[in-house]
Enzyme design. Structure first.
Site, mmCIF file in Angstrom:
data_model
loop_
_atom_site.group_PDB
_atom_site.id
_atom_site.type_symbol
_atom_site.label_atom_id
_atom_site.label_comp_id
_atom_site.label_asym_id
_atom_site.label_seq_id
_atom_site.Cartn_x
_atom_site.Cartn_y
_atom_site.Cartn_z
ATOM 1 N N ARG A 119 -19.055 56.485 -18.899
ATOM 2 C CA ARG A 119 -19.388 55.042 -18.859
ATOM 3 C C ARG A 119 -18.904 54.278 -20.085
ATOM 4 N NH1 ARG A 119 -24.351 57.146 -17.006
ATOM 5 N NH2 ARG A 119 -24.408 57.121 -14.730
ATOM 6 N N LYS A 141 -7.017 44.214 -21.245
ATOM 7 C CA LYS A 141 -6.717 44.482 -19.833
ATOM 8 C C LYS A 141 -6.280 45.937 -19.729
ATOM 9 C CE LYS A 141 -5.448 40.031 -17.822
ATOM 10 N NZ LYS A 141 -4.373 39.233 -17.194
ATOM 11 N N GLU A 183 8.418 38.155 -24.097
ATOM 12 C CA GLU A 183 6.981 37.853 -24.232
ATOM 13 C C GLU A 183 6.707 37.079 -25.527
ATOM 14 O OE1 GLU A 183 4.773 38.374 -21.878
ATOM 15 O OE2 GLU A 183 5.588 39.972 -20.618
ATOM 16 N N LYS A 225 -2.153 35.321 -28.906
ATOM 17 C CA LYS A 225 -2.846 36.031 -27.828
ATOM 18 C C LYS A 225 -4.326 36.193 -28.184
ATOM 19 C CE LYS A 225 -3.036 39.351 -24.306
ATOM 20 N NZ LYS A 225 -2.443 40.359 -23.463
ATOM 21 N N GLU A 235 -10.221 35.917 -17.993
ATOM 22 C CA GLU A 235 -9.291 35.086 -17.223
ATOM 23 C C GLU A 235 -9.997 34.263 -16.140
ATOM 24 O OE1 GLU A 235 -5.386 36.902 -16.706
ATOM 25 O OE2 GLU A 235 -5.121 35.748 -14.893
ATOM 26 N N ARG A 239 -6.853 31.860 -19.912
ATOM 27 C CA ARG A 239 -6.029 33.060 -20.101
ATOM 28 C C ARG A 239 -4.856 33.111 -19.119
ATOM 29 N NH1 ARG A 239 -7.946 39.217 -21.630
ATOM 30 N NH2 ARG A 239 -5.869 40.127 -21.535
ATOM 31 N N ASN A 243 0.393 34.015 -18.164
ATOM 32 C CA ASN A 243 1.222 34.465 -17.041
ATOM 33 C C ASN A 243 2.420 33.563 -16.790
ATOM 34 O OD1 ASN A 243 -0.385 36.727 -16.410
ATOM 35 N ND2 ASN A 243 -1.876 35.382 -15.437
ATOM 36 N N HIS A 246 5.407 34.784 -14.784
ATOM 37 C CA HIS A 246 5.040 36.059 -14.168
ATOM 38 C C HIS A 246 5.037 36.004 -12.639
ATOM 39 C CE1 HIS A 246 4.102 37.171 -18.238
ATOM 40 N NE2 HIS A 246 3.616 38.350 -17.890
ATOM 41 N N HIS A 250 7.101 38.805 -11.115
ATOM 42 C CA HIS A 250 6.553 39.877 -10.269
ATOM 43 C C HIS A 250 7.321 39.978 -8.964
ATOM 44 C CE1 HIS A 250 2.358 40.004 -12.340
ATOM 45 N NE2 HIS A 250 3.185 40.884 -12.846
ATOM 46 N N HIS A 263 9.872 44.769 -16.795
ATOM 47 C CA HIS A 263 8.895 43.682 -16.643
ATOM 48 C C HIS A 263 9.272 42.472 -17.504
ATOM 49 C CE1 HIS A 263 5.006 41.717 -16.257
ATOM 50 N NE2 HIS A 263 4.894 41.693 -17.577
HETATM 51 P P1 NAD Z 1 6.381 51.817 -21.341
HETATM 52 O O1 NAD Z 1 5.047 52.100 -21.835
HETATM 53 O O2 NAD Z 1 6.817 52.501 -20.085
HETATM 54 O O3 NAD Z 1 7.447 52.124 -22.486
HETATM 55 C C1 NAD Z 1 8.818 51.973 -22.216
HETATM 56 C C2 NAD Z 1 9.594 53.245 -22.606
HETATM 57 O O4 NAD Z 1 9.757 53.283 -24.006
HETATM 58 C C3 NAD Z 1 8.907 54.535 -22.230
HETATM 59 O O5 NAD Z 1 9.865 55.472 -21.802
HETATM 60 C C4 NAD Z 1 8.266 54.966 -23.544
HETATM 61 O O6 NAD Z 1 8.034 56.355 -23.610
HETATM 62 C C5 NAD Z 1 9.320 54.549 -24.514
HETATM 63 N N1 NAD Z 1 8.881 54.276 -25.874
HETATM 64 C C6 NAD Z 1 7.708 53.751 -26.272
HETATM 65 N N2 NAD Z 1 7.731 53.528 -27.594
HETATM 66 C C7 NAD Z 1 8.939 53.945 -28.045
HETATM 67 C C8 NAD Z 1 9.565 53.950 -29.312
HETATM 68 N N3 NAD Z 1 8.979 53.424 -30.393
HETATM 69 N N4 NAD Z 1 10.824 54.455 -29.412
HETATM 70 C C9 NAD Z 1 11.472 54.919 -28.303
HETATM 71 N N5 NAD Z 1 10.932 54.909 -27.075
HETATM 72 C C10 NAD Z 1 9.674 54.423 -26.953
HETATM 73 O O7 NAD Z 1 6.618 50.237 -21.089
HETATM 74 P P2 NAD Z 1 6.055 48.939 -21.825
HETATM 75 O O8 NAD Z 1 7.062 47.900 -21.565
HETATM 76 O O9 NAD Z 1 5.618 49.217 -23.192
HETATM 77 O O10 NAD Z 1 4.741 48.608 -20.987
HETATM 78 C C11 NAD Z 1 4.787 48.294 -19.621
HETATM 79 C C12 NAD Z 1 3.409 48.463 -19.051
HETATM 80 O O11 NAD Z 1 2.536 47.558 -19.700
HETATM 81 C C13 NAD Z 1 3.305 48.166 -17.571
HETATM 82 O O12 NAD Z 1 2.581 49.194 -16.943
HETATM 83 C C14 NAD Z 1 2.542 46.858 -17.502
HETATM 84 O O13 NAD Z 1 1.753 46.745 -16.335
HETATM 85 C C15 NAD Z 1 1.710 46.937 -18.733
HETATM 86 N N6 NAD Z 1 1.306 45.627 -19.285
HETATM 87 C C16 NAD Z 1 0.004 45.453 -19.570
HETATM 88 C C17 NAD Z 1 -0.432 44.270 -20.119
HETATM 89 C C18 NAD Z 1 -1.878 44.108 -20.496
HETATM 90 O O14 NAD Z 1 -2.279 42.994 -20.856
HETATM 91 N N7 NAD Z 1 -2.651 45.159 -20.475
HETATM 92 C C19 NAD Z 1 0.481 43.245 -20.389
HETATM 93 C C20 NAD Z 1 1.830 43.456 -20.096
HETATM 94 C C21 NAD Z 1 2.230 44.665 -19.546
HETATM 95 N N1 GLY Z 2 -0.649 39.997 -20.237
HETATM 96 C C1 GLY Z 2 -1.468 38.952 -19.750
HETATM 97 C C2 GLY Z 2 -2.865 39.014 -20.264
HETATM 98 O O1 GLY Z 2 -3.185 39.811 -21.107
HETATM 99 O O2 GLY Z 2 -3.679 38.283 -19.813
#
Ligand code: NAD
Ligand code: GLY
Length: 360
Positions: A119, A141, A183, A225, A235, A239, A243, A246, A250, A263
């Site tokens: 939990r 998130k 971003e 942020k 949100e 918030r 987006n 987005h 998307h 993305h």
């Molecule tokens: P990711 O986590 O897949 O990383 C991209 C690639 O880079 C991976 O292969 C990873 O292993 C590699 N990598 C990471 N750090 C590295 C480094 N320093 N050097 C070399 N390689 C490295 O992708 P991302 O773009 O970081 O994240 C995308 C994800 O984030 C999606 O799942 C998306 O839904 C999520 N997201 C969440 C939020 C939120 O608010 N929580 C916002 C935007 C995106």
């Molecule tokens: N990435 C959008 C949010 O955190 O709300």
């Protein structure tokens, strides 16, 4: 070191930003923690695991490590279950702390594991992609994907700290840097015209990851942020401006198949489309549309969207989480540094799609 504070009902915490901060992650472990589990993937752990482990060992806590496979394809309930199994096998109790070392995939999945294991246990974000440093690690998130939709299973759950080491960006592929910069630009567009100007003037330094420029960009993005999520953690209103681009983005990601465009690349292009839409529906100056297009191109993201066919575009945009009762809502900008959410007339949307897409 720069420190940015986040204050939400779900928790208050600091974002620490500095070069070589991985060596100090251990200092973020709370004194009452019984043990620490470092979760990463083989790519990131291979590069930075040893440094973080050394730092964690200095905390004197029991440390364990769990690696999950690398990639969005593994952001699933199955991988999440493997994390729960590991935590249970290690007999981790409610005072254990998870350290999430990686990009947004690791951060989102570890956050949800922390939100739900017994939990809720504490977790620390150690984001290693630019996108994760300026966006996903901040604001709570957390989620995994379901076969029927991205990020459909999740929770709002805040970390107890975010430790950002900007030097780790040097090992990122160029496309990942461009995707993260999209971003960064977004924050200027929705909230801070001066920051947008600064990004225009410093684009070459940002792309080259010059320490001063990238450090400031990460700090300003986190400040903006932090401001938004402190105002509207879950949100219910403001918030949503995070987006910008987005809804279009998307649709591009889903329409081409997830992973074809990153993305951030899709969001970059989507911001150009959102700027064109804003010019039609709320008076965004056409000269500023061209500034957005030029900056998105300069960071290395695409500025022309794929022609998915009008029906497909509309269908995909209706699946967006912001759609309400079948009506698509868009984030639009009356000017640079201002943003709001609204529905738009179909004919304006059609004209924008025609202007911003091209046949593959
Ligand atoms: P990711 O986590 O897949 O990383 C991209 C690639 O880079 C991976 O292969 C990873 O292993 C590699 N990598 C990471 N750090 C590295 C480094 N320093 N050097 C070399 N390689 C490295 O992708 P991302 O773009 O970081 O994240 C995308 C994800 O984030 C999606 O799942 C998306 O839904 C999520 N997201 C969440 C939020 C939120 O608010 N929580 C916002 C935007 C995106
Ligand atoms: N990435 C959008 C949010 O955190 O709300």
């Amino acid at each position: 070191m720069s420190i940015v504070k986040v204050k939400t009902e779900g928790g208050a915490y600091s974002i620490h930003i500095a070069p070589n901060l991985l060596q100090q992650v251990g200092t973020s472990i709370p004194p009452d923690a019984t043990s620490v589990v470092l979760i990463s993937n083989p790519t990131v752990f291979g590069l930075y695991g040893k440094t973080v482990l050394q730092s964690l060992e200095a905390s004197g806590k029991k440390i364990s490590v769990f690696e999950v496979p690398d990639g969005e394809a593994y952001k699933t309930l199955e991988t999440l279950n493997s994390i729960y199994t590991f935590l249970l096998e290690q007999r981790l109790d409610r005072r254990a702390v998870i350290v999430a070392l990686g990009g947004g995939v690791i951060g989102d999945m570890c956050g949800f594991a922390a939100a739900t294991y017994m939990r809720g246990i504490r977790f620390i974000q150690v984001p290693t992609t630019l996108l994760a440093q300026v966006d996903s690690s901040v604001g709570g998130k957390t989620a995994v994907n379901h076969p029927m939709g991205k990020n459909m299973i999740g929770a709002f759950y805040q970390p107890i700290a975010v430790d950002i080491d900007t030097t780790v960006l040097s090992t990122l592929p160029e496309r990942e840097i461009a995707a993260g910069l999209a971003e960064v630009i977004k924050y200027g567009l929705i909230l801070d015209a001066g920051f947008f100007d600064w990004c225009e003037q410093n684009v070459a330094s940002l792309k080259a990851l010059e320490p001063e420029a990238i450090g400031y960009a990460v700090q300003r993005s986190c400040e903006l942020k932090a401001y938004v999520v402190s105002e509207d953690e879950k949100e219910t209103g403001m918030r949503a401006i995070l987006n910008l681009g987005h809804t279009f983005g998307h649709a591009i990601e889903a329409g081409l198949g997830f992973g074809t465009w990153l993305h951030g690349e899709a969001v970059g292009c989507g911001m150009v489309q959102a700027a064109e839409l804003s010019a039609r529906v709320c008076g965004f100056p056409q000269a500023d549309v061209e500034r957005v297009r030029a900056l998105v191109a300069a960071i290395g993201c695409p500025v022309t969207a794929p022609d998915l066919g009008t029906d497909k575009w509309i269908e995909l945009m209706q699946i967006d989480k912001k759609a309400e009762g079948g009506k698509i809502k868009f984030i639009v900008m009356p000017g640079i540094g201002q943003a709001k959410s609204q529905t738009v007339p179909r004919e304006d949307l059609m004209l924008v799609l025609k202007k911003t897409t091209q046949k593959r």
